[in-house]
Design an enzyme around this catalytic site. Structure first.
Site, mmCIF file in Angstrom:
data_model
loop_
_atom_site.group_PDB
_atom_site.id
_atom_site.type_symbol
_atom_site.label_atom_id
_atom_site.label_comp_id
_atom_site.label_asym_id
_atom_site.label_seq_id
_atom_site.Cartn_x
_atom_site.Cartn_y
_atom_site.Cartn_z
ATOM 1 N N CYS A 173 65.837 14.244 5.926
ATOM 2 C CA CYS A 173 65.166 13.806 4.701
ATOM 3 C C CYS A 173 66.233 13.311 3.711
ATOM 4 O O CYS A 173 67.225 13.996 3.466
ATOM 5 C CB CYS A 173 64.366 14.950 4.093
ATOM 6 N N GLY B 192 38.089 26.252 20.174
ATOM 7 C CA GLY B 192 38.175 24.892 20.698
ATOM 8 C C GLY B 192 36.839 24.272 21.047
ATOM 9 O O GLY B 192 36.763 23.075 21.314
ATOM 10 N N CYS C 20 59.336 19.535 0.365
ATOM 11 C CA CYS C 20 60.524 18.780 -0.034
ATOM 12 C C CYS C 20 60.966 19.197 -1.446
ATOM 13 O O CYS C 20 62.134 19.514 -1.684
ATOM 14 C CB CYS C 20 60.220 17.290 0.013
ATOM 15 N N CYS D 217 65.883 15.920 0.450
ATOM 16 C CA CYS D 217 66.225 17.354 0.509
ATOM 17 C C CYS D 217 67.119 17.691 1.700
ATOM 18 O O CYS D 217 67.520 18.830 1.870
ATOM 19 C CB CYS D 217 64.956 18.202 0.556
HETATM 20 ZN ZN LIG Z 1 62.580 16.515 2.102
#
Ligand SMILES: [Zn+2]
Ligand SMILES: Nc1ncnc2c1ncn2[C@@H]1O[C@H](COP(=O)(O)OP(=O)(O)O)[C@@H](O)[C@H]1O
Ligand SMILES: [Mg+2]
Lengths: 252, 290
Positions: B238, B29, B269, B241
């Site tokens: 989605c 970090g 996807c 998908c």
């Molecule tokens: Zn998707």
């Protein structure tokens, strides 16, 4: 009797060959208000910023609550600066975050010391706006939308919200209209009393110290030329320079 | 290709960058300064990430480059081609096949592994910059762990919007020590930063900073007790998908207000569609829809 909250010995700050301040020594007792007066350029701001650790003096010792401030690690000094100490700048914009709301300005020190509850931060901000006589409906406004007097009161709220013990103020009423100054002084006096604050206040305005300070230090060319109880110094000045100051010849 | 050293940068520069990477990995970090080199592309194109990739690539690597989750944007295609030409490495669009992934604005949905390095392109590495423009001061704040300002920013968000409205570049604390800007990934991706098996490297070219998260680093998103962090995303599945747990882009499908939500991670996807999953508008594709 208790120990001094701040103890200063042999403090000197130079800017090259020029003296910022030198030979400064005094004790500040808990709950006491010490005024530092003197004409412009006499070293008041230099002294204050050395005490608050913003500048490093070339010589001397500063002891806060028994701890050597100059020998302290920076982490520790900065922690003090956001918890037990407060610093009120002459120009409110130097002491405020102009880009965030009044509420965030008040809440910053709380968040810096671990506050993580929005609702409680909000309630504390409202309480403090109230105490410095800023309407709570202004909580989400930025300080840029505030008058000079309001900005200065916001700066004070932002500094006092963590309940500091020692407050440094550099010309807190400077640059404000006379009527605004009077109201601010009144407010400061009330807060200092209610919170039992120890205060070092720098000003070139004798009216300010007459109202607020228990004790006075008069500075000229970087040195303290006279010190004592405020009334004594103002009513019966011993040093020729103080006499001039009091007779207002040097007052701007 | 023979005009360039492997992966464009000369060996000395790569060594310098690798030293910065090692330091960054040793102090998770923490922003390590490095002497950023001119790259044959503009700063907005992720020159910080490109230099990290150049310093990490070996001839056996398989490179994937994504921009907002997609492999086929101009930016992603250019960077991929750049390394194909200058390093001759294999390239892929499949997260699983890649050994090094350079990304802008996303973390892949497919969980990363110990065999992978994820390189982020970072525009502004300093999370405190928003409220404190002075570099000397922000450095001091990191050194002394003075991070109250980050909560001032979140406070402002809630005061203004009724909630923490920061949805990208959401600040995190690394291993309880350094506060870090995770680059402009959506806050939906923040939980993936933590306890990740892959090495995560962050490069800011213009600002000349490198920082890193070694594998399995603890990364916590900042918040308030009464306004806890939420890795939010659009409340949809989605449309291609059917995934309910991936970050979605909203795509306008026609000029009559038609729209669809599709995975921003195109590889994820497509993989699901190939595996037989189907969403509300299955059969169409993101490219044809746009
Ligand atoms: Zn998707
Ligand atoms: N940053 C600086 N660099 C050089 N000289 C300074 C600096 N700050 C103050 N001084 C000088 O130190 C002296 C004291 O200044 P200062 O502490 O600002 O006085 P006051 O606050 O009483 O007006 C003046 O001579 C001033 O010019
Ligand atoms: Mg001054």
């Amino acid at each position: 009797m208790s120990a001094p909250i701040l103890s200063v010995r042999g403090l000197e700050r130079r800017y090259g060959a020029r003296i910022g301040c030198t030979g400064i020594g005094f004790d500040l007792w808990p709950g006491e208000v010490l005024g530092i007066v003197g004409e412009s350029g006499s070293g008041k701001s230099t002294l204050l910023s050395c005490l608050a650790g913003h500048q490093r003096p070339e010589a001397g010792r500063v002891t806060y609550d028994g701890r050597d401030v100059l020998a302290m690690a920076e982490t520790e000094r900065r922690r003090l600066a956001r918890t037990e100490w407060a610093y009120v700048h002459q120009h409110a914009r130097d002491g405020l975050r102009m880009g965030v709301s009044a509420g965030a300005n008040v809440g910053e020190r709380l968040m810096a010391t671990g506050a993580r509850h929005y609702g409680r931060l909000r309630a504390q901000a409202i309480d403090w706006l109230d105490r410095v006589e800023i309407d709570q409906t202004r909580i989400d406004d930025r300080p840029t939308a505030f008058s000079g007097g309001m900005q200065q009161r916001l700066q004070i709220a932002r500094n006092l919200v963590t309940g500091p013990r020692l407050v440094f103020m550099d010309e807190p009423t400077g640059g404000l209209d006379v009527s605004v100054q009077a109201r601010l002084l009144d407010l400061l006096r009330g807060l200092v009393r209610d919170m039992g604050l120890s205060v070092i206040i720098v000003t070139h305005d004798l009216a300010v110290v007459r109202l607020l300070a228990d004790r006075l230090m008069v500075m000229k060319s970087g040195r303290v030329v006279e010190q004592g109880l405020t009334d004594q110094v103002l009513d019966d000045p011993q040093h020729a320079y103080t006499q001039l100051l009091v007779s207002s010849v040097l007052q701007v | 290709m023979s005009d360039y050293n492997f992966a464009y940068l000369d060996e000395q520069t790569k060594r310098m960058i690798r030293r910065a990477i090692l330091k960054a990995l040793a102090i998770p970090g923490y922003q390590v300064p490095f002497a950023s080199r001119e790259m044959p592309m503009p700063y907005g194109w992720g020159t910080g990430g490109v230099q990290l990739t150049a310093a990490c690539l070996t001839p056996d690597d398989c490179l994937k480059v994504i921009d907002q989750g997609a492999d086929d944007t101009t930016n992603a295609v250019s960077i991929r081609k750049f390394f194909q030409r200058t390093a001759g490495v294999a390239v892929t669009q499949a997260t699983r096949e890649a050994t090094l992934i350079q990304t802008r604005h996303r973390i892949p949905e497919t969980p990363l592994t110990e065999d992978q390095v994820l390189v982020y392109q970072v525009p502004i590495p300093e999370p405190l910059r928003f409220l404190e423009p002075r570099e000397t001061e922000t450095r001091k704040m990191h050194e002394l762990e003075e991070y109250g300002l980050m909560h001032v920013k979140l406070y402002e968000d809630i005061a203004r919007h009724g909630q923490i409205a920061t949805s990208y570049a959401y600040p995190v604390k690394v291993e309880g020590r350094y506060v870090m800007d995770p680059s402009p990934i959506p806050k939906f991706d923040n939980p993936k930063l933590s306890d990740c098996p892959a090495i995560q490297l962050f490069g800011a070219g213009r600002e000349q900073r490198i920082y890193a998260l070694p594998p399995y680093t603890q990364v916590v998103s900042l918040d308030f007790d009464d306004y806890p962090f939420e890795a939010s995303k659009p409340d949809h599945d989605c449309d291609l998908c059917g995934a309910s747990d991936s970050y979605l882009d909203e795509v306008i499908t026609d000029d009559r207000g038609g729209r669809m939500f599709v995975c921003s991670d195109t590889d994820f996807c497509a993989g699901r569609v190939r595996a037989g999953h189907a969403g509300r508008l299955a059969g169409r594709n993101k490219g044809a829809a746009a």
